[in-house]
Design a protein around this motif. Structure first.
Motif, short mmCIF file in Angstrom:
data_model
loop_
_atom_site.label_atom_id
_atom_site.label_comp_id
_atom_site.label_asym_id
_atom_site.label_seq_id
_atom_site.Cartn_x
_atom_site.Cartn_y
_atom_site.Cartn_z
N ARG A 152 -63.39 11.47 -7.04
CA ARG A 152 -63.77 12.90 -6.99
C ARG A 152 -65.07 12.94 -6.72
O ARG A 152 -65.70 13.56 -5.62
N MET B 256 -66.59 11.51 -3.30
CA MET B 256 -65.93 12.33 -2.26
C MET B 256 -66.79 13.55 -2.50
O MET B 256 -67.08 14.18 -1.19
N ALA B 257 -67.00 14.23 -3.48
CA ALA B 257 -67.95 15.59 -3.46
C ALA B 257 -69.17 15.28 -3.13
O ALA B 257 -69.63 16.34 -2.29
N ILE C 114 -70.07 13.19 -0.70
CA ILE C 114 -69.98 12.83 0.78
C ILE C 114 -69.64 14.15 1.30
O ILE C 114 -70.16 14.40 2.56
N GLU C 115 -68.76 15.07 0.84
CA GLU C 115 -68.73 16.29 1.25
C GLU C 115 -69.78 17.21 1.30
O GLU C 115 -69.69 18.35 1.80
N GLY C 116 -70.71 17.05 0.55
CA GLY C 116 -71.90 17.77 0.62
C GLY C 116 -72.12 18.74 -0.60
O GLY C 116 -72.97 19.58 -0.21
N TYR C 117 -71.38 18.69 -1.67
CA TYR C 117 -71.35 19.50 -2.58
C TYR C 117 -72.69 19.34 -3.48
O TYR C 117 -73.28 18.22 -3.47
#
Length: 83
Positions: A54, A57-58, A60-63
């Motif tokens: 999580r 991945m967060a 990487i997703e730009g959060y």
């Protein structure tokens, strides 16, 4: 993110089966600490089980890291609903 481990974190790994013990965790540090003003201390506890599934991945997703940090000194963990 910079991951840190000290005696507190090692205890969380060694004692995780004891009643009332926190999830095994490490401390994640925001690498932008010192470069800009943050809305939190710059570090927070992350459950080892959620690091790659999580948190990574967060990122990487730009959060924004500040949006992921829990309000209290609790262990950030998706499975327990604290993130």
């Amino acid at each position: 993110m910079c991951l840190m481990v000290d005696e507190e974190h090692m205890s969380s790994v060694m004692d995780w089966k004891k009643e009332g013990a926190p999830l095994p965790f490490v401390k994640a540090g925001d690498v932008t600490l010192g470069k800009r003003s943050l809305s939190y201390s710059g570090v927070f506890k992350v459950a080892i089980a959620s690091l790659f599934t999580r948190l990574y991945m967060a990122q990487i997703e730009g959060y924004e890291t500040a949006d992921l940090v829990p309000n209290d000194d609790i262990v950030w963990d998706v499975k327990r609903g604290t993130a």
